[in-house]
Design an enzyme around this catalytic site. Structure first.
Site, PDB file in Angstrom:
ATOM      1  CG  LEU A 155      -2.175   0.928   1.021  1.00 19.39           C
ATOM      2  CD1 LEU A 155      -3.159   0.322   0.038  1.00 19.39           C
ATOM      3  CD2 LEU A 155      -2.859   1.196   2.357  1.00 19.39           C
ATOM      4  N   GLY A 156       1.619   1.423  -1.082  1.00 22.70           N
ATOM      5  CA  GLY A 156       2.334   2.673  -1.305  1.00 22.70           C
ATOM      6  C   GLY A 156       1.416   3.671  -1.989  1.00 22.70           C
ATOM      7  NE  ARG A 178       8.403  -2.685   3.758  1.00 22.65           N
ATOM      8  CZ  ARG A 178       9.496  -1.997   3.465  1.00 22.65           C
ATOM      9  NH1 ARG A 178      10.685  -2.474   3.794  1.00 22.65           N
ATOM     10  NH2 ARG A 178       9.407  -0.827   2.869  1.00 22.65           N
ATOM     11  CB  ALA A 237       4.376  -4.539  -8.719  1.00 18.56           C
ATOM     12  NE  ARG A 238      10.228  -2.776 -11.704  1.00 20.83           N
ATOM     13  CZ  ARG A 238       9.520  -1.660 -11.889  1.00 20.83           C
ATOM     14  NH1 ARG A 238       8.223  -1.751 -12.141  1.00 20.83           N
ATOM     15  NH2 ARG A 238      10.107  -0.481 -11.836  1.00 20.83           N
ATOM     16  CD  GLU A 267       8.941  -6.275 -17.988  1.00 15.03           C
ATOM     17  OE1 GLU A 267       9.410  -5.126 -18.168  1.00 15.03           O
ATOM     18  OE2 GLU A 267       7.992  -6.500 -17.231  1.00 15.03           O
ATOM     19  CG  HIS A 286       6.757  -2.603 -17.761  1.00 15.33           C
ATOM     20  ND1 HIS A 286       7.848  -3.159 -17.132  1.00 15.33           N
ATOM     21  CD2 HIS A 286       6.310  -1.641 -16.906  1.00 15.33           C
ATOM     22  CE1 HIS A 286       8.056  -2.566 -15.969  1.00 15.33           C
ATOM     23  NE2 HIS A 286       7.128  -1.643 -15.807  1.00 15.33           N
TER      24      HIS A 286
END
Length: 321
Positions: A155-156, A178, A237-238, A267, A286
């Protein structure tokens, strides 16, 4: 003498012209291919500043070629393409571009969620292939979004922006992070959950956490076994956060219903990648931050970061301080 900088891909012309006012600028002109490693190595011995993208791996070996480099300006929020420790040891400042792409990436994430849930790309291909012959009650039926449960892992800024969009669809919003975000819980009606509870309860699991050594393959076989067989995984995200072999097996066996992926571990993704063979996987190249306005803003922030360091100032977004 003007400082020398190297830009590893063609960026908007106004940004290049702005940099040329105070710097000796060189640009890798081949827009559709990353700069070759040997070319980058050669440039590293000449430049004071590097303007790069996620496509460039700036590791310890590359950095060993840098003799006067002061700054690496990464045109991205993430910076897992750069060896931060090695850069810091050489006194090279590393910067990134957070904030400007938050809303655009959240837009794309929710669009991918909706596209996957309602089988949009599959339905479009069905029509274009001439298969739409009649209306049928269960033809191309998907999953409901309104009032369903979304689980956000990480949750950024972007995770919170996604939660705001989910609230507009009256979704039950779970999150795992976190640290608890009490203000966001109060403002958006979020519910903190353990990773296991989030996976068990969510109709949509959205990966929004940064990619680090701790989050590598964070979602794997045992986690898919916890999820509903009607659940959808969304990853913007990644790629390395999700074990792709385990995801393929979960989708093939019907352990989860579908996946929407904007990112892959390697990628560009190979066209023979198993995930690309599945009809219940929506794949994108992406494009999370790919709006005209946002990409321009990212380039502006990256150039500002670079110039501030070269002028002896502290940039707005420093990674290794």
């Amino acid at each position: 003498m003007m400082p020398k900088i190297y830009i590893t891909r063609k960026i908007p012309v106004p940004i290049i012209k702005h940099l040329e006012k105070s710097c000796d600028v060189s640009v890798w002109e081949h827009e559709d291919t990353p700069v070759p490693r040997d070319v980058l190595e050669e440039k590293m011995g000449e430049i004071d500043g590097l303007f790069c993208l996620l496509t460039e791996t700036i590791d310890e070996e590359i950095l060993s070629k840098a003799t006067k480099l002061k700054v690496i300006s990464n045109m991205a929020v993430g910076y897992n393409n750069i060896d931060i420790e090695a850069a810091s040891k050489k006194g090279i400042m590393v910067t990134n571009t957070p904030g400007v792409l938050t809303e655009t990436t959240a837009d794309l994430t929710f669009a991918l969620l909706m596209t996957t849930a309602r089988r949009i790309t599959e339905a479009s291909a069905f029509l274009r292939a001439g298969q739409w012959q009649t209306w049928s009650p269960m033809q191309l039926t998907g999953q409901d979004i309104y009032q369903s449960t979304i689980g956000i892992i990480g949750l950024g800024r972007i995770g919170e922006a996604l939660a705001r969009r989910a609230k507009g669809f009256n979704m039950n919003i779970l999150y795992h992070s976190r640290n608890r975000k009490l203000q966001a819980e109060e403002e958006l009606g979020l519910h903190f959950a353990s990773l296991e509870d989030l996976l068990r309860k969510s109709d949509f699991v959205c990966i929004m956490t940064p990619y680090t050594t701790d989050t590598h393959n964070m979602i794997r076989k045992e986690h898919f076994q916890l999820m509903k067989d009607s659940a959808i995984l969304i990853n913007t995200a990644r790629g390395g956060i999700v074990n792709e072999n385990d995801l393929y097996q979960a989708l093939s066996l019907g352990q989860i219903w579908a996946a929407g992926l904007d990112v892959f571990e390697q990628e560009p993704v190979s066209l023979d990648h198993p995930l690309l063979t599945l009809p219940n996987v929506v794949t994108l190249p992406h494009i999370g931050s790919a709006s005209i306005v946002t990409r321009m803003k990212m380039a502006e922030v990256a150039s500002d970061n670079l110039l501030r360091v070269l002028n002896g100032e502290i940039p707005r977004h420093v990674v290794n301080v």
